[in-house]
Design an enzyme around this catalytic site. Structure first.
Site, mmCIF file in Angstrom:
data_model
loop_
_atom_site.group_PDB
_atom_site.id
_atom_site.type_symbol
_atom_site.label_atom_id
_atom_site.label_comp_id
_atom_site.label_asym_id
_atom_site.label_seq_id
_atom_site.Cartn_x
_atom_site.Cartn_y
_atom_site.Cartn_z
ATOM 1 N N CYS A 9 -2.186 9.709 41.466
ATOM 2 C CA CYS A 9 -2.104 9.987 40.035
ATOM 3 C C CYS A 9 -1.352 11.292 39.820
ATOM 4 C CB CYS A 9 -3.510 10.087 39.438
ATOM 5 S SG CYS A 9 -3.535 10.236 37.630
ATOM 6 N N CYS A 13 -7.721 14.989 37.053
ATOM 7 C CA CYS A 13 -8.948 15.057 36.263
ATOM 8 C C CYS A 13 -10.124 15.426 37.162
ATOM 9 C CB CYS A 13 -9.209 13.726 35.573
ATOM 10 S SG CYS A 13 -7.873 13.234 34.455
ATOM 11 N N TYR A 15 -13.265 15.042 37.098
ATOM 12 C CA TYR A 15 -14.339 14.088 37.383
ATOM 13 C C TYR A 15 -13.845 12.812 38.055
ATOM 14 C CZ TYR A 15 -12.763 12.271 32.802
ATOM 15 O OH TYR A 15 -12.010 11.802 31.752
ATOM 16 N N SER A 116 -6.366 6.798 28.002
ATOM 17 C CA SER A 116 -7.545 7.634 28.221
ATOM 18 C C SER A 116 -7.460 8.927 27.421
ATOM 19 C CB SER A 116 -7.687 7.959 29.714
ATOM 20 O OG SER A 116 -7.884 6.783 30.465
ATOM 21 N N ARG A 128 -9.632 16.831 31.818
ATOM 22 C CA ARG A 128 -8.435 16.010 32.040
ATOM 23 C C ARG A 128 -7.214 16.934 32.144
ATOM 24 N NH1 ARG A 128 -9.309 10.851 32.160
ATOM 25 N NH2 ARG A 128 -7.071 10.416 32.038
ATOM 26 N N CYS A 272 -19.455 -6.554 32.299
ATOM 27 C CA CYS A 272 -20.062 -6.874 33.594
ATOM 28 C C CYS A 272 -21.298 -6.043 33.899
ATOM 29 C CB CYS A 272 -19.026 -6.739 34.711
ATOM 30 S SG CYS A 272 -18.457 -5.044 35.031
ATOM 31 N N ASP A 294 -14.556 -2.769 41.524
ATOM 32 C CA ASP A 294 -13.731 -1.611 41.209
ATOM 33 C C ASP A 294 -14.478 -0.306 41.457
ATOM 34 O OD1 ASP A 294 -11.497 -0.179 40.023
ATOM 35 O OD2 ASP A 294 -12.773 0.088 38.271
ATOM 36 N N CYS A 335 -38.064 -2.648 35.285
ATOM 37 C CA CYS A 335 -36.985 -3.212 34.468
ATOM 38 C C CYS A 335 -37.324 -4.634 34.019
ATOM 39 C CB CYS A 335 -35.678 -3.229 35.260
ATOM 40 S SG CYS A 335 -35.037 -1.601 35.662
ATOM 41 N N CYS A 344 -29.639 -5.204 28.785
ATOM 42 C CA CYS A 344 -29.223 -4.254 29.821
ATOM 43 C C CYS A 344 -29.140 -4.877 31.213
ATOM 44 C CB CYS A 344 -30.207 -3.089 29.820
ATOM 45 S SG CYS A 344 -30.037 -1.911 31.155
#
Length: 436
Positions: A9, A13, A15, A116, A128, A272, A294, A335, A344
């Site tokens: 990249c 950033c 984080y 973003s 960022r 998802c 991912d 849960c 959730c």
């Protein structure tokens, strides 16, 4: 999600744990080869049994590949698309490299762009930053304006973290009023780490002064100082929802609210992370390596390489089926008893690393925030779901709430000191909202 440039990249950033994934491929050029690109496009299309197919391009920063790479993407998609099949492309970018050529290409080929932005300049620039440590806000705004000028469809992806978690309305109103955004996603930043790597992780995921950095993996039960707090994330969403539901329904689309409405309509899994099971969001690296998710691009979740094994074989493997089913199988009893489980389903497995009140492992780090938010929106979600079932627009809720609040205001004006408080607290007016 396809990462043709891997973790590379042009920004840095603080984080972005994905920057550390570069360490998994020492010596790589981090550019997807043309032969692999063609093979991927062919295999991906062949694996589809639906008339509309979407390719999702991410990174790193995918625009580092250049326009010519994506022109070849279009060529191969047209080459292998079956008669009557419609191909869509979505691309997530930091926006800093966009120019006239990119925007003309996106418009010509109907790309959906995610850009973003973390809020107004001070909030965006908190984390960022570019490779020199300077904020990227003005470059991103330039890119966003180019998209708008060329009529390119785009949505805003805003990460929620320690720097902006206390400013929900400032962030939302900036997107709505100044950027005139119509589609917004709010993604929580949760950087897992452990006691041994916490200090290094808090410095960021890129090398500092030639020093080493940890390889980010989904392990450990600590989080970095940049990570959003669970209760703060719930409060962030709640504050925005309360404004949105009174004035912006049908005009601004917030992914989290749309997904929640789907759950109240009995259609869970619009996202998802809230589906009962997972395993459908795989990630393809620049060299053909296919990972279970991912969020799990790390050695333990490598399924294989599509240059050696057919993609469909890897996707349908017992290992991947087990990965998807484990989300439900490992859901804690706490849960399973939860009143908002239907909305959730335990959240994303990557965040299920704290313990329940009774000491069971596997509770989602964001549980307190999710629970507060989903309980808060229960009544308006039921109203909107009912409107839809009666074939009325959900935006009608704005009139319903306005009428209710007007009636309540009148009730407050009429209430005597010893009358029950109109707010429904069960107390006398003088004990609740009265003035003595």
């Amino acid at each position: 999600m396809t990462k043709p440039s891997g973790a590379i990249c042009n920004l840095d950033c603080k984080y972005c744990y994905f920057l550390s994934k570069e360490m998994m491929y020492p010596g790589s050029r981090f550019r997807m080869a043309d032969e692999l690109l063609e093979s991927f496009v062919r295999q991906y299309i062949e694996a589809q049994s639906v008339p509309e197919v979407t390719f999702a391009w991410q990174g790193g920063e995918p625009t580092l590949m250049g326009v010519a790479f994506f022109e070849r993407v279009i060529h191969y998609q047209q080459k292998y698309a079956r008669p009557g099949m419609t191909i869509h492309n979505a691309l997530q970018t930091n926006g800093t490299l966009l120019d006239e050529a990119w925007c003309r290409f996106f418009k010509q080929h109907d790309f959906l762009i995610g850009i973003s932005i973390d809020g107004p300049e001070a909030l965006h620039d908190a984390y960022r930053v570019n490779k020199g440590g300077a904020g990227s806000f003005r470059q991103v705004m330039r890119g966003r304006q180019l998209l708008a000028d060329h009529g390119v469809a785009f949505n805003i992806l805003c990460t929620v973290h320690a720097a902006n978690q206390a400013y929900p309305l400032e962030v939302y109103r900036f997107f709505r009023d100044e950027l005139e955004a119509e589609f917004i996603q709010f993604i929580p930043i949760i950087e897992r780490t452990n006691a041994e790597t916490l200090l290094l992780a808090d410095q960021g995921w890129s090398p500092r002064d030639g020093g080493e950095r940890p390889l980010y993996t989904q392990s450990g039960n600590l989080v970095t100082a940049r990570s959003v707090k669970a209760e703060a994330y719930g409060a962030f969403l709640t504050a925005i929802f309360d404004e949105w539901v009174r004035r912006d329904v049908g005009r601004v689309y917030v992914q989290m609210f749309d997904v929640a409405l789907g759950a109240w309509l009995g259609q869970p899994g619009g996202l998802c992370i809230f589906a009962p099971t997972c395993g459908q969001a795989l990630a393809l690296e620049h060299n053909g390596d296919l990972y279970s998710c991912d969020h799990f691009v790390e050695p333990d979740y490598l399924l294989g390489n599509i240059q050696h094994d057919p993609m469909l074989k890897l996707v349908s493997s017992e290992r991947q089926r087990r990965f998807g089913a484990d989300k439900q199988a490992t859901l804690p009893a706490y849960c399973r008893r939860c009143e908002v489980r239907f909305a959730c389903h335990g959240g994303c497995p990557k965040n299920r690393f704290i313990t329940t009140p009774d000491g069971e492992s596997g509770l989602n780090y964001l549980c307190a925030g999710y629970k507060a938010f989903f309980n808060h929106v229960d009544r308006p979600m039921r109203i909107m779901a009912d409107l839809i079932r009666r074939q009325r627009p959900p935006a009608a809720i704005m009139d319903i709430l306005a009428q209710e609040e007007a009636g309540q205001s009148q009730a407050f004006a009429r209430a005597g000191r010893n009358d029950p408080c109109p707010c429904g607290s069960g107390k006398k007016f003088k004990q609740c909202h009265g003035r003595g």
